[in-house]
Design an enzyme around this catalytic site. Sequence first.
Site, PDB file in Angstrom:
ATOM      1  CD  GLU A  83      78.605  -3.958  29.488  1.00  0.00           C
ATOM      2  OE1 GLU A  83      79.278  -2.989  29.876  1.00  0.00           O
ATOM      3  OE2 GLU A  83      77.602  -3.847  28.757  1.00  0.00           O
ATOM      4  NE  ARG A  93      66.192   2.895  31.427  1.00  0.00           N
ATOM      5  CZ  ARG A  93      65.483   2.421  30.415  1.00  0.00           C
ATOM      6  NH1 ARG A  93      64.356   2.992  30.055  1.00  0.00           N
ATOM      7  NH2 ARG A  93      65.905   1.364  29.744  1.00  0.00           N
ATOM      8  CB  CYS A 146      72.761  -6.735  32.874  1.00  0.00           C
ATOM      9  SG  CYS A 146      71.649  -7.668  31.805  1.00  0.00           S
ATOM     10  CG  HIS A 169      74.564  -5.712  27.951  1.00  0.00           C
ATOM     11  ND1 HIS A 169      75.216  -5.047  28.961  1.00  0.00           N
ATOM     12  CD2 HIS A 169      73.308  -5.990  28.430  1.00  0.00           C
ATOM     13  CE1 HIS A 169      74.400  -4.925  30.003  1.00  0.00           C
ATOM     14  NE2 HIS A 169      73.236  -5.485  29.713  1.00  0.00           N
TER      15      HIS A 169
HETATM   16  N1  PCA Z   1      69.050  -7.147  30.330  1.00  0.00           N
HETATM   17  C1  PCA Z   1      68.808  -6.304  31.478  1.00  0.00           C
HETATM   18  C2  PCA Z   1      68.487  -7.267  32.587  1.00  0.00           C
HETATM   19  C3  PCA Z   1      68.237  -8.587  31.950  1.00  0.00           C
HETATM   20  C4  PCA Z   1      68.689  -8.451  30.560  1.00  0.00           C
HETATM   21  O1  PCA Z   1      68.746  -9.346  29.724  1.00  0.00           O
HETATM   22  C5  PCA Z   1      69.938  -5.336  31.792  1.00  0.00           C
HETATM   23  O2  PCA Z   1      70.648  -4.899  30.863  1.00  0.00           O
HETATM   24  O3  PCA Z   1      70.138  -4.981  32.951  1.00  0.00           O
END
Ligand code: PCA
Length: 217
Positions: A83, A93, A146, A169
């Site tokens: 990111e 959402r 996140c 991610h």
């Molecule tokens: N993914 C979510 C929140 C926790 C996770 O592992 C996100 O992408 O916001």
Amino acid sequence: MNSTLPILVSGFEPFGGDEVNPSADIALALHGAQILGAPIHSCILPCTFSNSIELLHHAIDSVHPQLVLCLGQSSGRIGLSLERVAINVIDARIADNAGAQPIDQPVMPNGPAAYFSTLPIKAMAAELRACGVPVSISQSAGTFVCNHVFYGLMHRLATHFQTRGGFMHVPMLPQQTARHPGEACLPLDTMVAGVRVAIERAMRTQLDLNETGGEFA
Ligand code: PCA
């Protein structure tokens, strides 16, 4: 940078009805390992807006890390996804694990609009590519927990100049595809090895590579 200071890796507990979260499995698999002489400390954060940032800050205060990498499960990402930016917006959402679903709220009411990752994401991506791990640069960490934690991390590190931090991610685990048909997945071992390689490259890199990770809209 003192390379013997610890590395902090965070993952999230499962959310949205899933039984696992690969980010937690990766973080736990790395707990206690060493990279270039630096011990890894891992923590698992709740998937909640109310206390996830507070718990991450608590971990930072007790570990005193040289580098923090927060991990989270993505949907719709092919490989590991580095990111670039955290934004000061929550627009959930779905409800978080405490049942909260804030819409169009700031993460920090008086904070700046956004923070950039302070990790060398291009160099980390290049290293992963060289190792054959699917990877991309992402221009949005979303608007759920996140991004919230990523923003909270960078807000804290904005006054901790010795500590670099960022967010990655990760795709789902193969066993999750039954519940998420068509979603990309990677085996746990590949992701653990990839996160390790990415952290090591970050530790060795002060000045990021100048190569494109951009996208058209
Ligand atoms: N993914 C979510 C929140 C926790 C996770 O592992 C996100 O992408 O916001």
